[in-house]
Scaffold this motif. Structure first.
Motif: not given
Ligand code: NDP
Ligand code: BG6
Length: 493
Positions: A224-227, A331-334, A341-345, A486-488
């Motif tokens: 459900h979560i995009k970023s 930007a982190f990925y878990i 694939n959800v970016p944590f910025i 924008d990239r994320y």
């Protein structure tokens, strides 16, 4: 651990049975005068210190009693006669001792002072508790901990050693510091590593928000979560702190610790219980799943003079031509099923257009075309200032129109809770240290995992002497930031 006021008092009575001497080392410094003493007073005012308490400020500077009192009271607000009376009482059991950080004699004298108080107050074996708060630069952590170990720790009560960040500069230096400290104070029973962000009300609330609400819990994943954006902005520069800051930079100053702690609470799996180790076990598991950050997922900035304010390099304490970043976006990925694939910025910067700390959780668009241009839902947790949680959601425009209108469900704390009294993060953590609640203190394996995430990036930045992009004082950061976001897939709602 209980969390009602009555329960907290019970914990305190049990843990600090008899009484306690709190020694603030580095008492002449910024943290001690602005936070440690005002927060100890705050606890006293709320009747949340043990009945028998003795507070000692310790540092090398020579101050008379008057000078010390003036230094610590300038940051204490007293709004009423009652407050003033409380402050006078507080000052009666608070004193200042000038002493060295590297001399055995000085630590023996400190021990003698504490012992005299313990004797005068007829504390028995088992009741002579001592809490040492190292509000000191890391360069003296070890010699002070060693002096305390050799000459000042008690054998007739509990010892607590509270250590401030930074804990090392990379994985290797962290491991060395930790292994040198390990024989001096016991990790499980005595060491309390403070990350004051864990004492902030809104960060403590995240666990409740996530795990006590059917409304949020099932939505908390990449399905459900995009970023997720975690942002810390400060509208002031490093003026006066350049010497310290240049050695550390923004990533080590607030991201490897404060913001990563925030991210781990946001992203961890549900702990099996609400106790300290269950929570920290989940945070460690999460941190171990974070992929090392790639250079292309990093944008660095450094502020320049603008709006009548000096640039970073104008500070005399900053080495000429320094490439130390005062801004970073990462930007982190878990690497787990929940967050695939959800970016944590994460963004942090000094000398920006405003001061705030917030989390923005942006949801995916709803499938289907009934409202195809409807903006994304967003959940915002505003940590500071003006604590709030609000949800941006789509509503029919009231009246004849059936336009879809983005609006807010707004829980602004000061509007919702009357007589709102949010304790300062340090107040809450000092209380936790006394009552032995470690849930909001950082465990050694958490730190090791966090340095594992950051060390390759930090070494690469330093080795390749990456030059940060300039941004003018008082702005939103480097010009490349919008493209980076924008990239994320971050959209402006
Ligand atoms: P300060 O630079 O004010 O240092 C504290 C005291 O330590 C000074 O008053 C001084 O006391 C002594 N000191 C300073 N430099 C040295 C040195 N090179 N060698 C020996 N003693 C020294 O630090 P802060 O109070 O700002 O911070 C203390 C710790 O808390 C640091 O680890 C910092 O990272 C951390 N921290 C600080 C925050 C803040 O808001 N200031 C927030 C979060 C963490 P004297 O000379 O009298 O002995
Ligand atoms: C400290 C950093 O740890 O945290 C400072 O060293 C930063 O540079 C501060 O300003 C931010 O804390 P707060 O509580 O003011 O958001």
């Amino acid at each position: 651990m209980t969390s009602t006021i009555a329960g907290i008092k019970e914990d305190l009575k049990r843990e600090m049975q008899g009484g306690v001497t709190v020694v603030v080392l580095g008492a002449s410094g910024d943290l001690a005068t602005k936070k440690s003493f005002p927060c100890l007073y705050g606890l006293y005012k709320r009747d949340l210190l043990p009945e028998k308490v003795h507070i000692i400020g310790y540092a090398r500077s020579k101050f008379s009693r008057e000078q010390f009192v003036k230094k610590i009271t300038q940051h204490i607000k007293t709004d009423s006669e009652e407050d003033k009376k409380k402050l006078d009482e507080f000052l009666k059991f608070t004193e200042y001792i000038s002493g060295a950080y590297d001399k055995e004699e000085a630590f023996k004298d400190l021990d003698k002072n504490i012992s005299d108080w313990e004797q005068k107050n007829k504390l028995k074996k088992g009741q002579k508790n001592r809490l040492f708060y190292m509000a000191l630069p890391p360069s003296v952590f070890l010699s002070v901990a060693s002096g305390l170990h050799n000459s000042t720790r008690t054998t007739e009560g509990k010892n607590r050693l509270v250590i401030e960040k930074p804990f090392g500069k990379d994985l290797e230096s962290y491991k060395k510091l930790n292994s040198d400290l390990a024989p001096l104070f016991d990790e499980k029973e005595e060491v309390f590593r403070i990350d004051h962000y864990l004492g902030k009300e809104m960060i403590k609330d995240i666990t409740t928000l996530r795990f006590a609400n059917m409304l949020f819990s099932p939505l908390w994943s990449g399905y459900h979560i995009k970023s997720v954006q975690i942002t810390l902005k400060e509208n002031f520069g490093t003026e006066g702190r350049g010497g310290y800051f240049d050695e550390y930079g923004i990533i080590r100053d607030v991201m490897q610790n404060h913001l990563l702690q925030l991210m781990s609470v946001l992203a961890m799996e549900r702990p099996i219980r609400r106790d300290a180790n269950a929570i920290r076990d989940e945070k460690v598991k999460l941190l171990r799943s974070v992929k090392p950050i790639k250079m292309e997922d990093c944008l660095l900035g450094q502020y320049t003079a603008a709006n009548d304010k000096p640039g970073y390099l104008d500070d005399e304490t900053v080495p000429k031509g320094s490439t130390c970043p005062t801004f970073a976006a990462l930007a982190f990925y878990i690497n787990n099923e929940r967050w695939d694939n959800v970016p944590f910025i994460m963004r942090a910067g000094k000398a920006m257009e405003t001061s705030k700390v917030e989390v923005r959780i942006q949801f995916k668009a709803l499938p289907g075309i009934l409202f195809e241009d409807a903006p994304h839902n967003e959940l915002v947790i505003r940590v500071q200032p003006n604590e709030a949680i609000y949800i941006k959601f789509n509503n029919k425009s009231p009246g004849f129109s059936d336009d879809c209108l983005l609006t807010e469900l707004d829980l602004t704390y000061k509007n919702r809770y009357s007589n709102l009294q949010i304790p300062d993060a340090y107040e809450s953590l000092l209380l936790d240290a006394m009552r032995g609640d470690r849930a909001n203190f950082v465990r050694d394996d958490e730190l090791e995992a966090s340095w594992e995430i950051f060390t390759p990036l930090l070494h690469r930045i330093e080795k390749d002497k990456i030059v940060p992009e300039k941004y003018p004082y008082g702005t939103r950061g480097p010009a490349k930031l919008s493209k980076f976001m924008d990239r994320y897939g971050v959209v402006h709602t």
